[in-house]
Design a protein around this motif. Structure first.
Motif, PDB file in Angstrom:
ATOM      1  N   SER A 108      10.204   2.874  -6.718  1.00 43.86           N
ATOM      2  CA  SER A 108       8.908   2.582  -6.100  1.00 43.86           C
ATOM      3  C   SER A 108       8.107   1.571  -6.920  1.00 43.86           C
ATOM      4  O   SER A 108       7.372   0.743  -6.361  1.00 43.86           O
ATOM      5  CB  SER A 108       8.092   3.872  -5.929  1.00 43.86           C
ATOM      6  N   LEU A 109       8.243   1.636  -8.244  1.00 39.98           N
ATOM      7  CA  LEU A 109       7.592   0.633  -9.095  1.00 39.98           C
ATOM      8  C   LEU A 109       8.141  -0.757  -8.778  1.00 39.98           C
ATOM      9  O   LEU A 109       7.396  -1.744  -8.721  1.00 39.98           O
ATOM     10  CB  LEU A 109       7.812   0.971 -10.573  1.00 39.98           C
ATOM     11  N   MET A 110       9.465  -0.819  -8.590  1.00 31.39           N
ATOM     12  CA  MET A 110      10.076  -2.088  -8.209  1.00 31.39           C
ATOM     13  C   MET A 110       9.607  -2.524  -6.816  1.00 31.39           C
ATOM     14  O   MET A 110       9.452  -3.716  -6.546  1.00 31.39           O
ATOM     15  CB  MET A 110      11.599  -1.962  -8.229  1.00 31.39           C
ATOM     16  N   ASP A 111       9.385  -1.542  -5.941  1.00 25.54           N
ATOM     17  CA  ASP A 111       8.907  -1.853  -4.592  1.00 25.54           C
ATOM     18  C   ASP A 111       7.572  -2.586  -4.633  1.00 25.54           C
ATOM     19  O   ASP A 111       7.348  -3.542  -3.887  1.00 25.54           O
ATOM     20  CB  ASP A 111       8.751  -0.566  -3.774  1.00 25.54           C
ATOM     21  N   VAL A 112       6.663  -2.095  -5.489  1.00 23.41           N
ATOM     22  CA  VAL A 112       5.348  -2.728  -5.586  1.00 23.41           C
ATOM     23  C   VAL A 112       5.485  -4.173  -6.045  1.00 23.41           C
ATOM     24  O   VAL A 112       4.882  -5.095  -5.484  1.00 23.41           O
ATOM     25  CB  VAL A 112       4.426  -1.943  -6.541  1.00 23.41           C
ATOM     26  N   ALA A 113       6.300  -4.373  -7.092  1.00 22.77           N
ATOM     27  CA  ALA A 113       6.500  -5.730  -7.600  1.00 22.77           C
ATOM     28  C   ALA A 113       7.091  -6.629  -6.511  1.00 22.77           C
ATOM     29  O   ALA A 113       6.639  -7.765  -6.306  1.00 22.77           O
ATOM     30  CB  ALA A 113       7.422  -5.691  -8.817  1.00 22.77           C
ATOM     31  N   GLY A 149       0.815  -1.218   0.000  1.00 24.99           N
ATOM     32  CA  GLY A 149       0.000   0.000   0.000  1.00 24.99           C
ATOM     33  C   GLY A 149       0.843   1.260   0.000  1.00 24.99           C
ATOM     34  O   GLY A 149       0.546   2.222  -0.730  1.00 24.99           O
ATOM     35  N   THR A 150       1.908   1.267   0.807  1.00 23.35           N
ATOM     36  CA  THR A 150       2.796   2.437   0.855  1.00 23.35           C
ATOM     37  C   THR A 150       3.478   2.662  -0.483  1.00 23.35           C
ATOM     38  O   THR A 150       3.574   3.803  -0.967  1.00 23.35           O
ATOM     39  CB  THR A 150       3.865   2.258   1.956  1.00 23.35           C
ATOM     40  N   ALA A 151       3.957   1.578  -1.109  1.00 26.93           N
ATOM     41  CA  ALA A 151       4.631   1.698  -2.399  1.00 26.93           C
ATOM     42  C   ALA A 151       3.678   2.250  -3.470  1.00 26.93           C
ATOM     43  O   ALA A 151       4.072   3.071  -4.307  1.00 26.93           O
ATOM     44  CB  ALA A 151       5.184   0.342  -2.833  1.00 26.93           C
ATOM     45  N   THR A 152       2.425   1.816  -3.431  1.00 25.30           N
ATOM     46  CA  THR A 152       1.434   2.316  -4.395  1.00 25.30           C
ATOM     47  C   THR A 152       1.195   3.815  -4.198  1.00 25.30           C
ATOM     48  O   THR A 152       1.137   4.583  -5.178  1.00 25.30           O
ATOM     49  CB  THR A 152       0.102   1.555  -4.230  1.00 25.30           C
ATOM     50  N   PHE A 153       1.072   4.240  -2.951  1.00 27.68           N
ATOM     51  CA  PHE A 153       0.900   5.661  -2.645  1.00 27.68           C
ATOM     52  C   PHE A 153       2.100   6.477  -3.138  1.00 27.68           C
ATOM     53  O   PHE A 153       1.938   7.569  -3.718  1.00 27.68           O
ATOM     54  CB  PHE A 153       0.723   5.843  -1.138  1.00 27.68           C
ATOM     55  N   LEU A 154       3.304   5.947  -2.932  1.00 26.19           N
ATOM     56  CA  LEU A 154       4.516   6.658  -3.345  1.00 26.19           C
ATOM     57  C   LEU A 154       4.609   6.758  -4.870  1.00 26.19           C
ATOM     58  O   LEU A 154       5.080   7.765  -5.401  1.00 26.19           O
ATOM     59  CB  LEU A 154       5.758   5.952  -2.791  1.00 26.19           C
ATOM     60  N   ILE A 155       4.166   5.732  -5.563  1.00 26.03           N
ATOM     61  CA  ILE A 155       4.196   5.763  -7.031  1.00 26.03           C
ATOM     62  C   ILE A 155       3.327   6.905  -7.556  1.00 26.03           C
ATOM     63  O   ILE A 155       3.737   7.679  -8.428  1.00 26.03           O
ATOM     64  CB  ILE A 155       3.711   4.415  -7.609  1.00 26.03           C
ATOM     65  N   ILE A 156       2.119   7.003  -7.020  1.00 28.12           N
ATOM     66  CA  ILE A 156       1.197   8.047  -7.479  1.00 28.12           C
ATOM     67  C   ILE A 156       1.786   9.431  -7.190  1.00 28.12           C
ATOM     68  O   ILE A 156       1.758  10.334  -8.049  1.00 28.12           O
ATOM     69  CB  ILE A 156      -0.174   7.883  -6.787  1.00 28.12           C
ATOM     70  N   SER A 157       2.353   9.598  -5.993  1.00 26.15           N
ATOM     71  CA  SER A 157       2.926  10.893  -5.610  1.00 26.15           C
ATOM     72  C   SER A 157       4.123  11.253  -6.489  1.00 26.15           C
ATOM     73  O   SER A 157       4.248  12.386  -6.980  1.00 26.15           O
ATOM     74  CB  SER A 157       3.351  10.852  -4.135  1.00 26.15           C
ATOM     75  N   LYS A 158       5.027  10.295  -6.692  1.00 25.43           N
ATOM     76  CA  LYS A 158       6.240  10.569  -7.457  1.00 25.43           C
ATOM     77  C   LYS A 158       5.957  10.729  -8.948  1.00 25.43           C
ATOM     78  O   LYS A 158       6.667  11.464  -9.651  1.00 25.43           O
ATOM     79  CB  LYS A 158       7.263   9.453  -7.226  1.00 25.43           C
TER      80      LYS A 158
END
Length: 303
Positions: A47-52, A19-28
């Motif tokens: 952050s994209l790699m974080d989600v994966a 969830g945090t990684a998804t939020f960071l992707i949208i922000s960045k």
């Protein structure tokens, strides 16, 4: 810790990371659109790699928590280590992209736009990541999960990376545009280092590396706290997922009856199980007169 508590904590930690990684992707993504900054793009790529990686973690945790079955009598705990290897691969890939993008920006040069927007977004990212790391640290202390520990290590590196991006944007706003590319390259190499650490720990687990010297010393200490134990030899330890495996031979007086020897073995096993929650313990009993092992550990004089 009981299996239900372990399962709940690591699952919540896995979803929190995703969830945090998804939020960071949208922000960045928003920040990159406004700034056209390579260092922000580097952070977005990470952050994209974080989600994966976090999604892989969630699946690995689900598999690792599956009870032992006929085909996997020692359980499925090593799924967490496999997830750690996958994370290391993802992180290495993102590092390559960051370094290439940074070098291109240094060579071609490009002015960063709306640096203030990027700075505020990156500060927000730091706050969100700090909250996640604090929770992951708590979960690792309670569970010892390899997968969550690997994920936490990655997000800790993100904190340094995001701070570096903020500095790059500040310098770019002052007219030092090459800082954007330079910091992107630096972040890329730093991420490579984090990937190496995660990969090494995962390989150690898959290769059945022994428990830490401190944990093995604790095992020996507990054994010799039990009266009647003359010595210990052939201590073997490893960890798979949350389970700590230990095998050891206890040396006992030759004149003990089978019942007495068995009773001593049960007492030692009970003390070890109480000290190492979620452990798998195998104890073999030997008459002291027949012991010829080179790995023998004699009882300390003070014990």
């Amino acid at each position: 810790m009981q299996d239900k508590q372990y399962s709940k904590l690591v699952t919540v930690a896995g979803w929190a990371a995703a969830g945090t990684a998804t939020f960071l992707i949208i922000s960045k993504l928003f920040a990159w659109f406004w700034t056209d900054s390579t260092s922000v793009l580097a952070s977005l790529t990470d952050s994209l790699m974080d989600v994966a990686a976090s999604l892989i973690n969630l699946y690995a945790i689900k598999v690792a928590l599956t009870p032992a079955d006929e085909d996997h009598k020692f359980g499925h705990g090593k799924a967490e280590s496999l997830a750690g290897l996958a994370q290391a691969a993802f992180i290495s890939g993102s590092a390559c992209l960051l370094i290439l993008g940074g070098v291109q920006r240094i060579i071609k040069g490009n002015e960063v736009q709306a640096a203030g927007v990027g700075i505020w977004v990156m500060v927000l990212s730091i706050v969100a990541t700090l909250a996640l790391v604090a929770f992951q640290t708590y979960v690792v202390k309670r569970t010892g999960s390899v997968a969550i520990k690997a994920d936490s290590l990655h997000y800790k590196s993100d904190l340094f990376m995001n701070a570096a991006v903020v500095l790059a944007l500040v310098l770019a706003a002052q007219g030092i545009h090459s800082a954007d590319g330079i910091f992107a390259v630096g972040v890329g190499f730093y991420i490579f280092y984090g990937a190496w650490q995660i990969g090494k720990e995962s390989v150690d687990s898959l290769m059945d590396k022994t428990l830490s010297a401190e944990e093995e010393a604790k095992i020996i200490e507990i054994v010799f706290q039990q009266p009647g134990i003359t010595g210990v030899h052939d201590l073997r330890t490893r960890q798979s997922g949350s389970t700590k495996f230990m095998q050891l031979h206890l040396e006992l007086d030759d004149n003990l009856s089978l019942f007495q020897a068995h009773e001593l073995g049960d007492k030692v096993e009970g003390k070890l199980a109480a000290a190492f929650i979620n452990s798998d313990i195998i104890i073999h009993l030997d008459p002291v007169s027949v012991v010829k092992s080179s790995s023998r550990i004699s009882k300390p004089a003070s014990a």
